[in-house]
Write a protein that holds these residues in place. Structure first.
Motif, PDB file in Angstrom:
ATOM      1  N   LEU A  28       0.820  -1.207   0.000  1.00  0.00           N
ATOM      2  CA  LEU A  28       0.000   0.000   0.000  1.00  0.00           C
ATOM      3  C   LEU A  28       0.858   1.262   0.000  1.00  0.00           C
ATOM      4  CD1 LEU A  28      -2.934  -0.873   2.442  1.00  0.00           C
ATOM      5  CD2 LEU A  28      -2.789  -1.178  -0.020  1.00  0.00           C
ATOM      6  N   CYS A  29       1.918   1.271   0.799  1.00  0.00           N
ATOM      7  CA  CYS A  29       2.812   2.436   0.823  1.00  0.00           C
ATOM      8  C   CYS A  29       3.488   2.633  -0.528  1.00  0.00           C
ATOM      9  CB  CYS A  29       3.869   2.267   1.912  1.00  0.00           C
ATOM     10  SG  CYS A  29       3.247   2.461   3.595  1.00  0.00           S
ATOM     11  N   LEU A  30       3.918   1.542  -1.131  1.00  0.00           N
ATOM     12  CA  LEU A  30       4.564   1.633  -2.434  1.00  0.00           C
ATOM     13  C   LEU A  30       3.623   2.233  -3.457  1.00  0.00           C
ATOM     14  CD1 LEU A  30       7.115   0.861  -4.071  1.00  0.00           C
ATOM     15  CD2 LEU A  30       5.987  -1.301  -4.596  1.00  0.00           C
ATOM     16  N   ASP A  31       2.383   1.755  -3.475  1.00  0.00           N
ATOM     17  CA  ASP A  31       1.406   2.272  -4.428  1.00  0.00           C
ATOM     18  C   ASP A  31       1.083   3.735  -4.152  1.00  0.00           C
ATOM     19  OD1 ASP A  31      -0.827   1.748  -6.506  1.00  0.00           O
ATOM     20  OD2 ASP A  31      -1.904   2.583  -4.808  1.00  0.00           O
ATOM     21  N   GLN A  63       6.198 -12.459  -6.837  1.00  0.00           N
ATOM     22  CA  GLN A  63       5.307 -11.318  -7.057  1.00  0.00           C
ATOM     23  C   GLN A  63       5.806 -10.052  -6.352  1.00  0.00           C
ATOM     24  OE1 GLN A  63       4.227 -14.379  -6.198  1.00  0.00           O
ATOM     25  NE2 GLN A  63       2.573 -15.006  -7.568  1.00  0.00           N
ATOM     26  N   GLY A  64       6.433 -10.191  -5.192  1.00  0.00           N
ATOM     27  CA  GLY A  64       6.944  -9.028  -4.484  1.00  0.00           C
ATOM     28  C   GLY A  64       8.037  -8.321  -5.260  1.00  0.00           C
ATOM     29  N   LYS A  65       8.995  -9.063  -5.787  1.00  0.00           N
ATOM     30  CA  LYS A  65      10.069  -8.463  -6.578  1.00  0.00           C
ATOM     31  C   LYS A  65       9.514  -7.837  -7.855  1.00  0.00           C
ATOM     32  CE  LYS A  65      13.718 -11.577  -4.940  1.00  0.00           C
ATOM     33  NZ  LYS A  65      14.671 -12.658  -5.318  1.00  0.00           N
ATOM     34  N   ILE A  66       8.562  -8.524  -8.480  1.00  0.00           N
ATOM     35  CA  ILE A  66       7.946  -7.985  -9.704  1.00  0.00           C
ATOM     36  C   ILE A  66       7.268  -6.660  -9.407  1.00  0.00           C
ATOM     37  CG2 ILE A  66       6.133  -8.368 -11.425  1.00  0.00           C
ATOM     38  CD1 ILE A  66       6.793 -11.378 -11.237  1.00  0.00           C
ATOM     39  N   GLY A  74       9.674   0.917 -13.156  1.00  0.00           N
ATOM     40  CA  GLY A  74       9.461   1.093 -14.588  1.00  0.00           C
ATOM     41  C   GLY A  74       8.370   2.097 -14.892  1.00  0.00           C
ATOM     42  N   PHE A  75       7.343   2.116 -14.049  1.00  0.00           N
ATOM     43  CA  PHE A  75       6.272   3.110 -14.180  1.00  0.00           C
ATOM     44  C   PHE A  75       6.842   4.528 -14.079  1.00  0.00           C
ATOM     45  CE2 PHE A  75       3.283   5.901 -11.925  1.00  0.00           C
ATOM     46  CZ  PHE A  75       2.175   5.849 -12.757  1.00  0.00           C
ATOM     47  N   GLY A  76       7.742   4.727 -13.122  1.00  0.00           N
ATOM     48  CA  GLY A  76       8.371   6.034 -12.965  1.00  0.00           C
ATOM     49  C   GLY A  76       9.171   6.443 -14.185  1.00  0.00           C
ATOM     50  N   GLY A  90      -0.837  -1.857 -14.255  1.00  0.00           N
ATOM     51  CA  GLY A  90      -1.795  -2.957 -14.213  1.00  0.00           C
ATOM     52  C   GLY A  90      -1.252  -4.158 -13.462  1.00  0.00           C
ATOM     53  N   ILE A  91       0.021  -4.475 -13.685  1.00  0.00           N
ATOM     54  CA  ILE A  91       0.656  -5.576 -12.951  1.00  0.00           C
ATOM     55  C   ILE A  91       0.669  -5.255 -11.461  1.00  0.00           C
ATOM     56  CG2 ILE A  91       2.789  -6.889 -12.643  1.00  0.00           C
ATOM     57  CD1 ILE A  91       3.433  -6.283 -15.599  1.00  0.00           C
ATOM     58  N   SER A  92       1.016  -4.004 -11.135  1.00  0.00           N
ATOM     59  CA  SER A  92       1.041  -3.576  -9.738  1.00  0.00           C
ATOM     60  C   SER A  92      -0.333  -3.696  -9.088  1.00  0.00           C
ATOM     61  CB  SER A  92       1.534  -2.125  -9.679  1.00  0.00           C
ATOM     62  OG  SER A  92       1.377  -1.582  -8.392  1.00  0.00           O
ATOM     63  N   VAL A  93      -1.376  -3.302  -9.806  1.00  0.00           N
ATOM     64  CA  VAL A  93      -2.739  -3.343  -9.264  1.00  0.00           C
ATOM     65  C   VAL A  93      -3.159  -4.778  -8.948  1.00  0.00           C
ATOM     66  CG1 VAL A  93      -5.159  -3.045  -9.902  1.00  0.00           C
ATOM     67  CG2 VAL A  93      -3.537  -1.195 -10.308  1.00  0.00           C
TER      68      VAL A  93
END
Length: 411
Positions: A234-237, A292-295, A302-304, A331-334
């Motif tokens: 949540l913090c990362l997002d 999934q955590g590393k991804i 990459g989004f940045g 989308g992957i993050s979501v």
């Protein structure tokens, strides 16, 4: 790993009604967001005024979110969903006054803008409730073994409606104007309610008189802080989207930098959602099976990078592609974040946890919109977008280096 069976999940009629209703209401919300950004900028020609739209909504939404989670867990969810649905119909209907009567009543641009901010403030209260209700209903509708599939389909529905809403909003504004687009938005929200009426009631497992409100809200917060995977995701997002909210400045890019008009604005606004929709379709067929955590950390960084590229671009097609790529990574993050939150949250506390989740989401999206407007005023539009993308990369590196549980997370 559970085999992916989306068709079996979609055979659930109640789940289909929930997704269909959500499709139409998110379609309306995205059209509204597109319309408001365009409308306010045309009224003021000030990018900071776009940022104030987000601030107007996020203050009441975040302020009410914890209490909303308590109310959702303690009350029948279908009734709450319909109340929020019709509250939106009433509030957005108020925007028809300046849209249709502006010529007769001679409102100034600033008067209309302040009226819009006031209406959006009250929609923020409704959003605090409606945001967590739909995802909190899903685990009671689908079987536990189908929950990851249902989460992915729910996200896919959200993104498809977002793509259509952004694009259609731009086209409708360009061809028919603000007032007729508002009528379409209201009609879509009413249509969504017809599907929500078909849902079964979901009563609370609690007796209202046995639950202390403050203790109930504290329980939801405590659970998230104890579960490091949820807290880290949540913090990362939140911080990544907070600083990477270039989408808020798309009206400025479309009008003053790329000079593509309302139609081009609508496509640019939909670009990131197009990317997200494509990648979630792929993930529905080929799900992530490990690391999934590393991804999650890699795709946020990459989004940045894509946001920085968008800020530097002066070509419409290149800007469009950077936004598409940012949407694919987002989308992957979501999907990863949504799955982590749902799988690690017990049913009895789900509404409160999802309300805290909505605080993170609203803080990142709406405060990101405000941050983008403020930084655009201080640094200029292009430099503010580049700054935001760079900060997103830094946040991904920081979270990855400090949260080992999220880094090692697999499901």
């Amino acid at each position: 790993m559970i085999s992916f069976t989306p068709l079996k999940t979609l055979q659930n009629i109640e789940f289909r009604n929930l997704l269909t209703g959500r499709f139409f209401i998110v379609l309306a919300f995205r059209m509204l967001a597109t319309l408001l950004g365009w409308w306010v900028y045309q009224l003021t020609k000030d990018p900071f005024s776009i940022g104030l739209i987000g601030l107007s909504e996020v203050i009441p939404a975040v302020s009410c979110a914890l209490y909303a989670g308590h109310v959702i867990d303690m009350n029948e969810k279908k009734k709450l969903l319909l109340i929020c649905n019709y509250a939106y119909v009433f509030l957005i209907g108020l925007l028809l006054v300046p849209a249709f009567l502006n010529v007769r009543m001679h409102f100034t641009g600033h008067q209309i803008t302040y009226f819009i901010y006031t209406v959006i403030f009250f929609t923020g209260i409704a959003r605090a409730f409606i945001g967590p209700i739909v995802p909190s209903m899903i685990p009671k509708i689908v079987q536990k073994e189908n929950l990851p599939h249902a989460i992915t389909l729910n996200q896919a529905t959200f993104l498809i409606s977002s793509v259509c809403g952004h694009a259609c909003g731009g086209f409708l504004i360009g061809f028919f104007g603000v007032k007729w687009t508002l009528l379409v938005i209201i009609g879509l929200i009413i249509l969504a309610s017809l599907f929500f009426w078909q849902l079964k009631k979901q009563h609370s497992e609690y007796k209202k008189e046995s639950v202390n409100v403050v203790e109930s809200m504290r329980e939801g917060i405590s659970y998230i802080f104890k579960t490091k995977e949820i807290l880290g995701a949540l913090c990362l997002d939140m911080f990544a989207v907070l600083f990477g909210g270039a989408v808020a400045m798309i009206p400025v890019f479309a009008t003053d930098i790329l000079k593509v008009g309302a139609e081009g604005f609508g496509l640019l606004n939909a670009a990131s959602d197009i990317g997200s929709m494509c990648i979630i379709t792929i993930l529905s067929i080929v799900p992530l099976r490990k690391n999934q955590g590393k991804i999650l950390l890699v795709v946020v960084a990459g989004f940045g990078l894509c946001i920085v590229g968008f800020g530097l671009s002066k070509l419409y097609w290149l800007s469009f592609m950077f936004l598409v790529m940012s949407g694919m990574l987002d989308g992957i993050s979501v999907v990863i974040r949504g799955t982590i939150v749902q799988l690690k949250t017990p049913d009895h506390i789900r509404g409160r946890v999802l309300s805290v989740n909505s605080i993170f989401i609203m803080s990142s999206n709406e405060m990101g919109q405000f941050e983008s407007g403020l930084m655009a005023k201080l640094l200029g539009v292009v430099r503010s977008v580049i700054f935001g993308g760079s900060m997103t990369i830094l946040i991904a590196l920081l979270v990855g280096s400090t949260n080992s549980k999220l880094r090692k997370m697999q499901y």
